[in-house]
Design a protein around this motif. Structure first.
Motif, PDB file in Angstrom:
ATOM      1  N   UNK A   1       0.842  -1.190   0.000  1.00 31.81           N
ATOM      2  CA  UNK A   1       0.000   0.000   0.000  1.00 31.81           C
ATOM      3  C   UNK A   1       0.880   1.244   0.000  1.00 31.81           C
ATOM      4  N   UNK A   2       0.486   2.195  -0.791  1.00 29.09           N
ATOM      5  CA  UNK A   2       1.232   3.439  -0.913  1.00 29.09           C
ATOM      6  C   UNK A   2       0.820   4.389   0.215  1.00 29.09           C
ATOM      7  N   UNK A   3       1.812   5.030   0.795  1.00 32.52           N
ATOM      8  CA  UNK A   3       1.550   6.023   1.828  1.00 32.52           C
ATOM      9  C   UNK A   3       1.622   7.403   1.191  1.00 32.52           C
ATOM     10  N   UNK A   4       0.552   8.156   1.347  1.00 30.93           N
ATOM     11  CA  UNK A   4       0.470   9.515   0.796  1.00 30.93           C
ATOM     12  C   UNK A   4       0.531  10.519   1.937  1.00 30.93           C
ATOM     13  N   UNK A   5       1.357  11.530   1.781  1.00 27.17           N
ATOM     14  CA  UNK A   5       1.360  12.608   2.763  1.00 27.17           C
ATOM     15  C   UNK A   5       0.164  13.519   2.478  1.00 27.17           C
ATOM     16  N   UNK A   6      -0.211  14.294   3.473  1.00 31.77           N
ATOM     17  CA  UNK A   6      -1.303  15.256   3.273  1.00 31.77           C
ATOM     18  C   UNK A   6      -0.949  16.244   2.167  1.00 31.77           C
ATOM     19  N   UNK A   7       0.313  16.617   2.089  1.00 33.90           N
ATOM     20  CA  UNK A   7       0.741  17.569   1.062  1.00 33.90           C
ATOM     21  C   UNK A   7       0.641  16.958  -0.329  1.00 33.90           C
ATOM     22  N   UNK A   8       1.048  15.688  -0.469  1.00 32.75           N
ATOM     23  CA  UNK A   8       0.928  15.017  -1.766  1.00 32.75           C
ATOM     24  C   UNK A   8      -0.534  14.935  -2.199  1.00 32.75           C
ATOM     25  N   UNK A   9      -1.391  14.572  -1.269  1.00 31.09           N
ATOM     26  CA  UNK A   9      -2.825  14.515  -1.585  1.00 31.09           C
ATOM     27  C   UNK A   9      -3.335  15.885  -2.038  1.00 31.09           C
ATOM     28  N   UNK A  10      -2.902  16.906  -1.335  1.00 33.45           N
ATOM     29  CA  UNK A  10      -3.340  18.261  -1.669  1.00 33.45           C
ATOM     30  C   UNK A  10      -2.855  18.664  -3.056  1.00 33.45           C
ATOM     31  N   UNK A  11      -1.619  18.336  -3.393  1.00 28.92           N
ATOM     32  CA  UNK A  11      -1.097  18.653  -4.726  1.00 28.92           C
ATOM     33  C   UNK A  11      -1.896  17.945  -5.819  1.00 28.92           C
ATOM     34  N   UNK A  12      -2.165  16.656  -5.625  1.00 28.93           N
ATOM     35  CA  UNK A  12      -2.899  15.878  -6.625  1.00 28.93           C
ATOM     36  C   UNK A  12      -4.314  16.429  -6.770  1.00 28.93           C
ATOM     37  N   UNK A  13      -4.974  16.679  -5.667  1.00 27.58           N
ATOM     38  CA  UNK A  13      -6.335  17.221  -5.726  1.00 27.58           C
ATOM     39  C   UNK A  13      -6.355  18.600  -6.368  1.00 27.58           C
ATOM     40  N   UNK A  14      -5.330  19.392  -6.125  1.00 24.84           N
ATOM     41  CA  UNK A  14      -5.252  20.723  -6.729  1.00 24.84           C
ATOM     42  C   UNK A  14      -5.102  20.617  -8.254  1.00 24.84           C
ATOM     43  N   UNK A  15      -4.273  19.700  -8.700  1.00 25.32           N
ATOM     44  CA  UNK A  15      -4.114  19.501 -10.153  1.00 25.32           C
ATOM     45  C   UNK A  15      -5.458  19.144 -10.775  1.00 25.32           C
ATOM     46  N   UNK A  16      -6.157  18.191 -10.175  1.00 18.31           N
ATOM     47  CA  UNK A  16      -7.436  17.757 -10.736  1.00 18.31           C
ATOM     48  C   UNK A  16      -8.491  18.855 -10.664  1.00 18.31           C
ATOM     49  N   UNK A  17      -8.445  19.677  -9.621  1.00 24.91           N
ATOM     50  CA  UNK A  17      -9.454  20.739  -9.502  1.00 24.91           C
ATOM     51  C   UNK A  17      -9.298  21.798 -10.587  1.00 24.91           C
ATOM     52  N   UNK A  18      -8.096  21.936 -11.120  1.00 26.47           N
ATOM     53  CA  UNK A  18      -7.825  22.940 -12.152  1.00 26.47           C
ATOM     54  C   UNK A  18      -7.781  22.342 -13.556  1.00 26.47           C
ATOM     55  N   UNK A  19      -7.909  21.039 -13.658  1.00 30.38           N
ATOM     56  CA  UNK A  19      -7.731  20.347 -14.919  1.00 30.38           C
ATOM     57  C   UNK A  19      -8.962  20.489 -15.814  1.00 30.38           C
ATOM     58  N   UNK A  20      -8.726  20.900 -17.037  1.00 32.41           N
ATOM     59  CA  UNK A  20      -9.777  20.936 -18.046  1.00 32.41           C
ATOM     60  C   UNK A  20      -9.686  19.611 -18.807  1.00 32.41           C
ATOM     61  N   UNK A  21     -10.555  18.681 -18.467  1.00 23.79           N
ATOM     62  CA  UNK A  21     -10.501  17.334 -19.022  1.00 23.79           C
ATOM     63  C   UNK A  21     -10.617  17.338 -20.544  1.00 23.79           C
ATOM     64  N   UNK A  22     -11.462  18.226 -21.072  1.00 25.39           N
ATOM     65  CA  UNK A  22     -11.695  18.292 -22.516  1.00 25.39           C
ATOM     66  C   UNK A  22     -10.509  18.877 -23.274  1.00 25.39           C
ATOM     67  N   UNK A  23      -9.589  19.480 -22.581  1.00 22.99           N
ATOM     68  CA  UNK A  23      -8.384  20.031 -23.203  1.00 22.99           C
ATOM     69  C   UNK A  23      -7.183  19.109 -22.972  1.00 22.99           C
ATOM     70  N   UNK A  24      -6.922  18.798 -21.718  1.00 17.90           N
ATOM     71  CA  UNK A  24      -5.720  18.031 -21.365  1.00 17.90           C
ATOM     72  C   UNK A  24      -5.783  16.578 -21.828  1.00 17.90           C
TER      73      UNK A  24
END
Length: 147
Positions: A1-24
């Motif tokens: 099992x992979x261990x994720x830090x709170x900061x890593x989770x925040x970075x990943x969630x931030x990328x997805x929150x700004x991601x334009x799926x129809x473009x990227x």
């Protein structure tokens, strides 16, 4: 099992929150098919993929790129068990579609380039490290059925 830090989770969630799926999504898949033309063999039903212009204007390529990003969204929402989340996709790609597992890494690399270009200077080394870790776990989960 992979261990994720709170900061890593925040970075990943931030990328997805700004991601334009129809473009990227389309850009990442288009780049993969152009840069690594042997990956085109899995998309023969998509019609004309004979050159970069044809790939860039192919609506089926664009649509599948969006599907791929929504698949990654599932991994982001299930970061504590990506392997289980992708179990069926791994079987599909290995046993039915017979996709070379290295192609997942190639697509991940192309997606990273697209995201880095989109995010610009906010795609810091720390953000990239978290993103690369996330994609490595996704690729590993997709390749699980091959082992």
């Amino acid at each position: 099992m992979v261990v994720w830090t709170d900061q890593e989770r925040a970075y990943i969630q931030d990328i997805f929150s700004k991601l334009n799926y129809e473009d990227a999504g389309p850009k990442a898949l288009q780049r993969t098919l152009i840069v690594y033309p042997w990956t085109q063999r899995y998309f023969t039903s998509f019609g004309n993929l004979y050159n970069a212009e044809a790939i860039m204007s192919n609506s089926k390529v664009a649509a599948h790129g969006v599907v791929v990003l929504h698949g990654l969204d599932r991994a982001m929402k299930n970061m504590d068990d990506i392997k289980k989340t992708y179990a069926e996709l791994s079987v599909l790609h290995s046993e039915k579609l017979h996709v070379d597992p290295d192609n997942f890494r190639l697509l991940a690399d192309c997606l990273t380039i697209v995201i880095a270009a989109t995010m610009g200077t906010s795609f810091t080394a720390d953000v990239q490290a978290a993103w690369q870790k996330f994609l490595a776990v996704v690729v590993s989960a997709l390749c699980r059925q091959y082992h």
